[in-house]
Write an enzyme that holds these catalytic residues in place. Structure first.
Site, PDB file in Angstrom:
ATOM      1  N   THR A 178      36.140 -16.938 -25.925  1.00 25.60           N
ATOM      2  CA  THR A 178      35.951 -17.557 -24.608  1.00 25.60           C
ATOM      3  C   THR A 178      34.517 -18.061 -24.490  1.00 25.60           C
ATOM      4  OG1 THR A 178      37.646 -16.283 -23.456  1.00 25.60           O
ATOM      5  CG2 THR A 178      35.864 -17.145 -22.114  1.00 25.60           C
ATOM      6  N   PHE A 180      31.544 -19.073 -21.997  1.00 25.12           N
ATOM      7  CA  PHE A 180      31.033 -18.849 -20.653  1.00 25.12           C
ATOM      8  C   PHE A 180      29.850 -19.776 -20.400  1.00 25.12           C
ATOM      9  CE2 PHE A 180      33.106 -14.939 -21.811  1.00 25.12           C
ATOM     10  CZ  PHE A 180      33.632 -14.427 -20.634  1.00 25.12           C
TER      11      PHE A 180
END
Length: 288
Positions: A178, A180
């Site tokens: 992921t 960010f």
């Protein structure tokens, strides 16, 4: 609300304590205290109100794609993107102390997490139940013990809520990552010579081939555009906004010329931030 004197600075995130965002905060900003917020809007507001100095916001996952609802919130947040961080995503199957794996009949987590562990959960033959948050599923299980339910959550959630890990790293794809972005009240100024990224949103003018013309300046000026995504604004099909990221800084001559051409063919342009590229960016984009 201002930050109490003598306390660690805080970094806001969306979700419960123990969520992947919480892990990202603790990994990349160990000198900050994580501040859990129910929504992305509350995380932004925490920074604006000075309850926190930074916000850690997930924007995309290598398996599941774009995080819903984030991009249209960025222009209205009143904050700037000042950094990016990449986090490998690992999910653990956890249950109340004493529960055996063979006793588990239902696995609980947020839909995106269940989807990323679909093959592993299918092998176990368990039913799936949805929760609004990965760490929230672990917290709920700790508060309401059930010998037949398990949570799919990050390892940190097991530590915080006193659960036992029955199976480790059950995500189907181990390159699951992921990305960010880090948000702050003030814009960042990456050091000269560093690999920098410029993020912005725009809406083109109502002209034939406006998007083609608006983006032409990036090609003719040799600017590498690493991201271009569209989203609807205000629920109207005719109000398409674009979120883009390019290599470089706005004061680089070639990028300045490209942005000038983009602005000419756009009725709205807003710079969201200039930040130093995470060292993992190149490796991940090359399939590492």
């Amino acid at each position: 609300m201002s930050k109490p004197q003598g306390k660690k600075p805080r970094i806001a995130f969306q979700g419960e304590l123990g969520a992947n965002s919480d892990e990202a905060c603790r990994t990349h900003f160990p000198d900050h205290e994580p501040l859990a917020c129910a929504t992305f809007e509350e995380a932004f507001e925490a920074v604006k109100s000075r309850a926190a100095e930074l916000a850690m916001i997930p924007v995309e996952n290598s398996i599941a794609g774009r995080v819903a609802d984030v991009h249209h919130l960025l222009p209205s947040s009143g904050l700037y993107i000042v950094g990016e961080r990449f986090k490998p995503i690992r999910f653990q199957l956890m249950a109340n102390p004493g529960v055996r794996l063979e006793d588990v009949k239902v696995a609980v987590s947020m839909p995106i997490a269940l989807a990323q562990c679909r093959k592993s959960l299918r092998k176990l033959g368990v039913k799936l139940a949805q929760a609004s948050d990965t760490a929230g599923a672990a917290k709920e299980l700790a508060e309401h013990p059930d010998p037949h339910r398990a949570a799919v959550s990050p390892r940190l959630a097991a530590e915080i809520y006193g659960l036992d890990i029955l199976l480790e790293d059950i995500e189907d794809e181990h390159n699951n990552t992921t990305r960010f972005i880090v948000m702050a009240r003030e814009a960042a100024h990456p050091p000269r010579g560093s690999a920098s990224v410029t993020a912005f949103v725009f809406r083109v003018r109502n002209l034939p081939a406006a998007l083609y013309k608006a983006l032409g300046g990036f090609a003719t000026n040799g600017v590498n555009m690493t991201k271009l995504e569209s989203y609807m604004e205000g629920g109207r099909f005719t109000a398409t906004m674009f979120y883009a990221e390019v290599d470089g800084r706005p004061d680089d001559a070639h990028l300045a010329r490209a942005l000038e051409e983009l602005s000419f063919f756009s009725e709205r342009f807003e710079l969201l931030g200039v930040f130093e590229a995470d060292p993992l960016r190149k490796e991940l984009h090359n399939g590492g």
